[in-house]
Enzyme design. Structure first.
Site, PDB file in Angstrom:
ATOM      1  CB  SER A 117      -0.886   0.019   1.250  1.00 11.52           C
ATOM      2  OG  SER A 117      -1.808  -1.034   1.196  1.00 11.52           O
ATOM      3  CB  SER A 149     -13.142   1.269   0.292  1.00  8.65           C
ATOM      4  OG  SER A 149     -12.162   1.232  -0.733  1.00  8.65           O
ATOM      5  CG  ASP A 198      -5.799  -7.137   1.519  1.00  8.92           C
ATOM      6  OD1 ASP A 198      -6.908  -7.212   0.961  1.00  8.92           O
ATOM      7  OD2 ASP A 198      -5.010  -6.191   1.344  1.00  8.92           O
ATOM      8  NE  ARG A 228      -3.242  -9.651   0.066  1.00  9.79           N
ATOM      9  CZ  ARG A 228      -2.057  -9.077   0.267  1.00  9.79           C
ATOM     10  NH1 ARG A 228      -1.096  -9.748   0.870  1.00  9.79           N
ATOM     11  NH2 ARG A 228      -1.828  -7.836  -0.128  1.00  9.79           N
TER      12      ARG A 228
HETATM   13  C1  S3P Z   1      -5.670  -1.202  -0.057  1.00 13.41           C
HETATM   14  C2  S3P Z   1      -6.932  -1.202   0.470  1.00 13.41           C
HETATM   15  C3  S3P Z   1      -7.762  -2.410   0.622  1.00 13.41           C
HETATM   16  C4  S3P Z   1      -6.949  -3.688   0.428  1.00 13.41           C
HETATM   17  C5  S3P Z   1      -5.992  -3.583  -0.713  1.00 13.41           C
HETATM   18  C6  S3P Z   1      -5.006  -2.444  -0.478  1.00 13.41           C
HETATM   19  C7  S3P Z   1      -4.933   0.075  -0.170  1.00 13.41           C
HETATM   20  O1  S3P Z   1      -8.806  -2.368  -0.321  1.00 13.41           O
HETATM   21  O2  S3P Z   1      -7.814  -4.791   0.236  1.00 13.41           O
HETATM   22  O3  S3P Z   1      -5.255  -4.781  -0.873  1.00 13.41           O
HETATM   23  O4  S3P Z   1      -3.703   0.063  -0.345  1.00 13.41           O
HETATM   24  O5  S3P Z   1      -5.584   1.131  -0.082  1.00 13.41           O
HETATM   25  P1  S3P Z   1     -10.160  -1.528  -0.038  1.00 13.41           P
HETATM   26  O6  S3P Z   1      -9.761  -0.167   0.234  1.00 13.41           O
HETATM   27  O7  S3P Z   1     -10.945  -1.578  -1.317  1.00 13.41           O
HETATM   28  O8  S3P Z   1     -10.836  -2.236   1.087  1.00 13.41           O
END
Ligand code: S3P
Length: 449
Positions: free
Chosen positions: A22, A167, A319, A392
């Site tokens: 991220s 999200s 995740d 994953r």
């Molecule tokens: C992420 C947010 C999550 C996660 C993804 C990485 C991010 O998704 O599942 O692997 O880096 O902002 P959502 O924001 O859609 O829940």
């Protein structure tokens, strides 16, 4: 490349978690928007991130890997992003495409986004619709799916937006678009999602405010602002550290240390849950790096018991449910995981992919629309798991094989490199026995129609 994981003896040793996915995406995207040259240490060099590095260059930034392994990103600054010559291919990366859509929305341009089969099946309307409220127009496949063309005149209005569920990707896209508006853009989060965008925006000079609001937060950014280049130190990814951690918890006699793990409270729901299940996890040597708390985690094989995971914990471990399911398969009793319908729109439908993974290897599960339950016990193994091109799911299946009676195989392990390019050497270095497999005569679960 099909891969098989064989029963392992005790795992031991000290390993370093790979860079956080991220934060790596965000460092490239904010660096590309900023004035000046951003340097990044510890960038995850996984396929998802490399796709984002190419994508930001398509808009006019420059991303270069230096001889010492750091990356330097020369941003577009006041000139802004410009229309790419061809389509922008984001590969398998949901975070990459959604955040870049938000960043690109604030400039005068037109761009067509594409991705692999998995990314093309994922909903983009959740980002494109609020962006269109701000002023962009778009043309996409049903449900806003890719390929999608976004067009903006670079003259967006600020937005006050309440997403239907927490999200970080949606929040981040809207905040990034808000940087190039005249006013305050706000996202009202029902529950806290990962806060890396707001933290990094502050480090790049944006005026960001975060106020608690119920279980969530009101996150605002003031535009217009040109970000200023910064240095980003990428901490280790708790979502990747999860794999050796669960491997050690479930493999008898194991005793390992995973160093350099980011302990941001919006990311550590899995560690809390494993501790509640009776897992020996001791975090030590806390320090701060690049604005994030990091620690080393000492893990020993533990007798686990089933738990019901609180639904409001989901955003901090969204995740991690596939790998939690592997711990649950070895636990005494049943683990119930609900309130996680979002898992159905990740790299694959992770609720059905995880239950299929376990069923193919003799573990009893129940599936609900918004989650699943796993009954723990001895794991028979012997199945070949359909990964649906989901890294994953692939890694979780291979961790299951370390403590199953029969080996566990996966149909494909290539895509593990999207988030964890060193997975095989790191796991085998700890004592795992994970190898490329011969597939003849292997038993398979049924692929989704
Ligand atoms: C992420 C947010 C999550 C996660 C993804 C990485 C991010 O998704 O599942 O692997 O880096 O902002 P959502 O924001 O859609 O829940």
């Amino acid at each position: 490349m099909s891969v098989t994981s064989h029963r392992a003896a005790a795992l031991s040793g000290t390993v370093r978690a790979p860079g956080d996915k991220s934060i790596s995406h965000r460092a490239l995207i904010l660096g590309a928007m900023a004035e000046g040259t951003t340097t990044v240490s510890g960038l995850l060099e996984g396929a998802d991130i490399l796709a984002t590095a190419v994508a930001v260059q398509d808009f006019g930034a420059r991303a270069v890997r230096k001889a010492n392994g750091d990356w330097s990103i020369t941003g577009c600054g006041d000139t802004g992003f410009t229309s790419p010559a061809g389509h922008v291919d984001c590969g398998n990366a949901g975070t990459g495409v959604r955040l870049i859509m938000g960043a690109a929305a604030g400039y005068d341009l037109s761009v067509t986004f594409t991705g692999d089969a998995s990314l093309s099946a994922r909903p983009m309307g959740r980002v494109l619709d609020p962006l269109s409220e701000m002023g962009v127009t778009y043309d996409a496949q049903e449900g806003g799916r890719l390929p999608a063309t976004l067009t903006s005149n670079g003259n967006l209005s600020p937005l006050d937006y309440t997403p239907p569920h927490a999200s970080a990707q949606v929040k981040s896209a809207i905040l990034l678009a808000g940087l190039n508006t005249n006013g305050i853009t706000t996202v009202n989060e029902p529950t806290l999602s990962r806060d890396h965008t707001e933290n990094m925006l502050k480090a790049f000079g944006a005026d960001v405010t975060v106020k608690s609001q119920g279980d969530g937060a009101k996150v605002s950014v003031k535009g217009p602002v040109t970000l200023k280049a910064a240095h980003v130190n990428v901490p280790g990814d708790p979502s990747s550290a999860a794999f050796p951690i669960v491997a050690a918890l479930t493999t008898p006699g194991s005793d390992i240390i995973v160093e350099n793990v980011m302990m941001n409270p919006t990311r550590i729901g899995l560690f809390e849950t494993l501790t509640e299940m009776g897992g020996y996890l001791r975090s030590d040597n806390f320090r701060t790096s690049g604005g994030e708390i990091i620690a080393d985690i000492h893990v020993k094989h533990s007798k686990l018991h089933g738990v019901t995971v609180p639904e409001n914990r989901a955003p901090s471990m969204i995740d991690e449910y596939p790998i939690l399911a592997i711990a649950a398969a070895h636990a005494n009793g049943t683990t119930i995981m609900r309130g996680i319908g979002e898992m159905r729109v990740k790299e694959s439908d992770r609720i059905s992919a995880t239950t299929a993974l376990l069923t193919a290897n003799g573990v009893e599960t129940s599936e609900y629309e918004d989650g699943f339950a796993v009954k723990g016990g001895t794991v028979a193994g012997g199945g070949t798991v359909i990964t649906h091109h989901d890294h994953r799911i692939a890694m979780s299946a291979l961790i299951l094989g370390l403590n199953a009676t029969q080996p566990v195989s996966i149909d494909d392990g290539e895509m593990i490199a999207t988030s964890f390019p060193t997975f095989f050497e790191l796991m085998n270095g700890l004592g795992a026995n994970i190898k490329e497999a011969r597939t003849e005569g292997a038993q398979t679960d049924t692929p989704a129609a």
